[in-house]
Design a protein around this motif. Structure first.
Motif, PDB file in Angstrom:
ATOM      1  N   THR A  68       0.512  -1.112   0.122  1.00 24.70           N
ATOM      2  CA  THR A  68      -0.085   0.014   0.003  1.00 24.70           C
ATOM      3  C   THR A  68       0.935   1.260   0.085  1.00 24.70           C
ATOM      4  O   THR A  68       0.590   2.255  -0.715  1.00 24.70           O
ATOM      5  N   LEU A  69       1.803   1.341   0.928  1.00 22.81           N
ATOM      6  CA  LEU A  69       2.657   2.407   1.020  1.00 22.81           C
ATOM      7  C   LEU A  69       3.434   2.684  -0.351  1.00 22.81           C
ATOM      8  O   LEU A  69       3.830   3.799  -0.881  1.00 22.81           O
ATOM      9  N   GLU A  70       4.016   1.259  -0.857  1.00 24.30           N
ATOM     10  CA  GLU A  70       4.803   1.687  -1.983  1.00 24.30           C
ATOM     11  C   GLU A  70       4.050   2.265  -3.330  1.00 24.30           C
ATOM     12  O   GLU A  70       4.408   2.987  -4.040  1.00 24.30           O
ATOM     13  N   GLY A  71       2.661   1.924  -3.288  1.00 25.60           N
ATOM     14  CA  GLY A  71       1.870   2.554  -4.328  1.00 25.60           C
ATOM     15  C   GLY A  71       0.974   3.943  -4.148  1.00 25.60           C
ATOM     16  O   GLY A  71       0.510   4.429  -4.986  1.00 25.60           O
ATOM     17  N   ARG A  72       1.324   4.395  -3.074  1.00 23.84           N
ATOM     18  CA  ARG A  72       0.686   5.665  -2.547  1.00 23.84           C
ATOM     19  C   ARG A  72       1.058   6.964  -3.386  1.00 23.84           C
ATOM     20  O   ARG A  72       2.452   6.769  -3.709  1.00 23.84           O
ATOM     21  N   ILE A  73       0.281   7.646  -3.750  1.00 23.08           N
ATOM     22  CA  ILE A  73       0.504   8.928  -4.535  1.00 23.08           C
ATOM     23  C   ILE A  73       1.271   9.869  -3.559  1.00 23.08           C
ATOM     24  O   ILE A  73       0.549   9.983  -2.337  1.00 23.08           O
ATOM     25  N   LYS A  74       1.665  10.896  -3.991  1.00 19.86           N
ATOM     26  CA  LYS A  74       1.948  12.184  -3.241  1.00 19.86           C
ATOM     27  C   LYS A  74       1.184  13.062  -3.970  1.00 19.86           C
ATOM     28  O   LYS A  74       1.419  13.512  -5.369  1.00 19.86           O
ATOM     29  N   PRO A  75      -0.050  13.795  -3.341  1.00 18.93           N
ATOM     30  CA  PRO A  75      -0.780  14.683  -4.028  1.00 18.93           C
ATOM     31  C   PRO A  75      -0.142  15.752  -4.668  1.00 18.93           C
ATOM     32  O   PRO A  75       1.011  16.362  -4.111  1.00 18.93           O
ATOM     33  N   SER A  76      -0.658  16.144  -5.824  1.00 14.43           N
ATOM     34  CA  SER A  76       0.195  17.485  -6.555  1.00 14.43           C
ATOM     35  C   SER A  76      -0.732  18.573  -6.172  1.00 14.43           C
ATOM     36  O   SER A  76      -0.153  19.721  -6.172  1.00 14.43           O
ATOM     37  N   GLY A  77      -1.945  18.459  -5.643  1.00  8.24           N
ATOM     38  CA  GLY A  77      -2.748  19.748  -5.257  1.00  8.24           C
ATOM     39  C   GLY A  77      -2.671  19.816  -3.941  1.00  8.24           C
ATOM     40  O   GLY A  77      -1.838  19.468  -3.270  1.00  8.24           O
ATOM     41  N   ARG A  78      -3.348  20.943  -3.497  1.00  8.02           N
ATOM     42  CA  ARG A  78      -3.307  21.458  -1.993  1.00  8.02           C
ATOM     43  C   ARG A  78      -4.748  21.411  -1.479  1.00  8.02           C
ATOM     44  O   ARG A  78      -5.765  21.465  -2.167  1.00  8.02           O
ATOM     45  N   GLY A  79      -5.079  21.319  -0.248  1.00  2.80           N
ATOM     46  CA  GLY A  79      -6.379  21.405   0.283  1.00  2.80           C
ATOM     47  C   GLY A  79      -7.186  20.169  -0.069  1.00  2.80           C
ATOM     48  O   GLY A  79      -6.965  19.132  -0.013  1.00  2.80           O
ATOM     49  N   LEU A  80      -8.597  20.714  -0.541  1.00  2.31           N
ATOM     50  CA  LEU A  80      -9.636  19.608  -0.907  1.00  2.31           C
ATOM     51  C   LEU A  80      -9.042  19.026  -2.241  1.00  2.31           C
ATOM     52  O   LEU A  80      -9.253  17.735  -2.331  1.00  2.31           O
ATOM     53  N   ALA A  81      -8.242  19.705  -3.210  1.00  2.06           N
ATOM     54  CA  ALA A  81      -7.805  18.895  -4.268  1.00  2.06           C
ATOM     55  C   ALA A  81      -6.986  17.763  -4.062  1.00  2.06           C
ATOM     56  O   ALA A  81      -7.059  16.617  -4.636  1.00  2.06           O
ATOM     57  N   ALA A  82      -5.887  17.928  -2.853  1.00  5.50           N
ATOM     58  CA  ALA A  82      -5.215  16.889  -2.357  1.00  5.50           C
ATOM     59  C   ALA A  82      -5.967  15.723  -1.998  1.00  5.50           C
ATOM     60  O   ALA A  82      -5.590  14.575  -1.979  1.00  5.50           O
ATOM     61  N   LEU A  83      -7.004  16.072  -0.861  1.00 10.46           N
ATOM     62  CA  LEU A  83      -7.631  15.223  -0.274  1.00 10.46           C
ATOM     63  C   LEU A  83      -8.622  14.265  -1.394  1.00 10.46           C
ATOM     64  O   LEU A  83      -8.598  13.078  -1.300  1.00 10.46           O
ATOM     65  N   LEU A 143      -6.755  27.692   3.515  1.00 10.21           N
ATOM     66  CA  LEU A 143      -7.043  28.135   2.149  1.00 10.21           C
ATOM     67  C   LEU A 143      -8.491  28.554   2.000  1.00 10.21           C
ATOM     68  O   LEU A 143      -9.003  29.314   0.906  1.00 10.21           O
ATOM     69  N   GLY A 144      -9.155  28.682   3.009  1.00 16.92           N
ATOM     70  CA  GLY A 144     -10.699  28.994   3.186  1.00 16.92           C
ATOM     71  C   GLY A 144     -11.764  27.821   2.361  1.00 16.92           C
ATOM     72  O   GLY A 144     -12.806  28.287   1.983  1.00 16.92           O
ATOM     73  N   GLU A 145     -11.236  26.736   1.948  1.00 21.97           N
ATOM     74  CA  GLU A 145     -12.036  25.795   1.263  1.00 21.97           C
ATOM     75  C   GLU A 145     -12.999  25.140   2.242  1.00 21.97           C
ATOM     76  O   GLU A 145     -14.053  24.469   1.826  1.00 21.97           O
ATOM     77  N   LEU A 146     -12.706  25.163   3.633  1.00 20.20           N
ATOM     78  CA  LEU A 146     -13.544  24.409   4.637  1.00 20.20           C
ATOM     79  C   LEU A 146     -13.682  25.535   5.497  1.00 20.20           C
ATOM     80  O   LEU A 146     -12.830  26.475   5.720  1.00 20.20           O
ATOM     81  N   PRO A 147     -14.701  25.711   6.367  1.00 18.22           N
ATOM     82  CA  PRO A 147     -15.260  26.618   7.261  1.00 18.22           C
ATOM     83  C   PRO A 147     -14.012  26.732   8.378  1.00 18.22           C
ATOM     84  O   PRO A 147     -13.342  25.662   8.853  1.00 18.22           O
ATOM     85  N   ALA A 148     -13.847  27.972   8.999  1.00 18.99           N
ATOM     86  CA  ALA A 148     -12.688  28.326   9.781  1.00 18.99           C
ATOM     87  C   ALA A 148     -13.007  27.121  11.348  1.00 18.99           C
ATOM     88  O   ALA A 148     -11.865  26.939  11.787  1.00 18.99           O
ATOM     89  N   LEU A 193     -18.828  18.974   2.168  1.00 12.92           N
ATOM     90  CA  LEU A 193     -17.924  19.277   3.280  1.00 12.92           C
ATOM     91  C   LEU A 193     -17.530  20.979   3.444  1.00 12.92           C
ATOM     92  O   LEU A 193     -17.490  21.455   4.201  1.00 12.92           O
ATOM     93  N   SER A 194     -17.466  21.169   2.158  1.00 14.65           N
ATOM     94  CA  SER A 194     -17.219  22.880   1.565  1.00 14.65           C
ATOM     95  C   SER A 194     -18.372  23.620   1.898  1.00 14.65           C
ATOM     96  O   SER A 194     -18.207  25.042   1.869  1.00 14.65           O
ATOM     97  N   ALA A 195     -19.635  23.057   1.950  1.00 12.86           N
ATOM     98  CA  ALA A 195     -20.634  24.158   1.746  1.00 12.86           C
ATOM     99  C   ALA A 195     -21.051  24.830   3.198  1.00 12.86           C
ATOM    100  O   ALA A 195     -20.676  24.300   4.237  1.00 12.86           O
TER     101      ALA A 195
END
Length: 195
Positions: A68-83, A143-148, A193-195
Motif C-alpha cells: 500500500t505504501l509503495e503504491g501511494r501517491i503524493k498529491p500534487s494539489g493542495r487542500g481539497l484537491a489533495a484530499l 485556504l478557506g475551502e472549509l469553514p474556519a 463538506l465545503s458548503a
C-alpha cells in the motif's frame, strides 16, 4: 548455510506467493499449505519463516501495508484537491485498487479476532487519518475551502469512513459503482463538506 542472496531471493519468493494467495483467496484462505502449494514447495520450508498461521497472518498484514505504501501517491494539489487525490487513490477504480482493497477487507476478520493484530490495525488507521488526511483538511481550512471552525479530526474520520464504506459497496456491487460513479460520489462528499 545458504548465502544471504539465496535467503533474500527465497524471502521474495515467499512474499510473492503470500500476495498471490491473498489476492485470490483473502486472509481466510491464507494458510501455510496454500502458500507452499503456490510456491511449489513443502510447508516445512515455510516453517523457517512462519512457525504458525498467526505469524503468517502478521507477515501478510505487513506485506499489505508495504504494498500500500509503495503504491501511494503524493498529491500534487493542495487542500481539497489533495484530499480528492488521496481518496481517489483508495477507492477501487482500477484493477490494482480492487485487488488491494479485497486484501484489506479480507484482513478485517483476522484483525478483529486477534487483539494484537487488531491493535496494529488501529494504529495503522490512526496514522492514515492523522498523517495522510488531517494535514490536507487543515490546509483546506487555511485556504478557506472549509469553514474556519472545522474539526480536522472529525473531517479526517468522516473522509476515511466514506472511502472505506465506498470500497465495501464497490467490492460487493461493482456494476452499480463503476469508476466514474465512485469519483462523482467522492466529489459530492467533498462539495458537501465545503458548503
Amino acid at each position: 548455510m545458504p548465502a544471504r542472496g539465496d535467503h533474500d531471493a527465497r524471502r521474495r519468493d515467499v512474499s510473492a506467493a503470500v500476495w498471490r494467495v491473498l489476492a485470490a483467496h483473502g486472509f481466510d484462505g491464507l494458510t501455510l499449505r496454500a502458500v507452499a502449494t503456490e510456491m511449489g514447495s513443502s510447508t516445512g520450508l515455510l516453517t523457517h519463516y512462519f512457525p504458525n498461521k498467526r505469524a503468517l497472518v502478521a507477515y501478510a498484514l505487513d506485506l499489505a501495508e508495504e504494498r500500500t505504501l509503495e503504491g501511494r501517491i503524493k498529491p500534487s494539489g493542495r487542500g481539497l484537491a489533495a484530499l480528492r487525490e488521496l481518496l481517489a487513490d483508495i477507492v477501487p477504480i482500477s484493477d490494482v485498487a480492487v485487488e488491494m482493497n479485497r486484501v484489506w477487507v479480507s484482513s478485517w476478520d483476522a484483525a478483529l479476532a486477534d487483539a494484537d493484530l487488531g491493535e496494529r490495525e488501529t494504529r495503522r488507521y490512526e496514522r492514515f487519518r492523522t498523517l495522510r488526511l488531517r494535514p490536507f483538511v487543515e490546509e483546506a481550512v487555511e485556504l478557506g475551502e472549509l469553514p474556519a471552525d472545522t474539526d480536522a479530526d472529525d473531517v479526517a474520520t468522516m473522509l476515511a469512513a466514506f472511502a472505506h464504506g465506498l470500497v465495501v459497496q464497490v467490492l460487493f456491487d461493482p456494476d452499480r459503482y463503476p469508476p466514474e460513479r465512485q469519483l462523482a460520489l467522492l466529489d459530492r462528499m467533498l462539495t458537501a463538506l465545503s458548503a
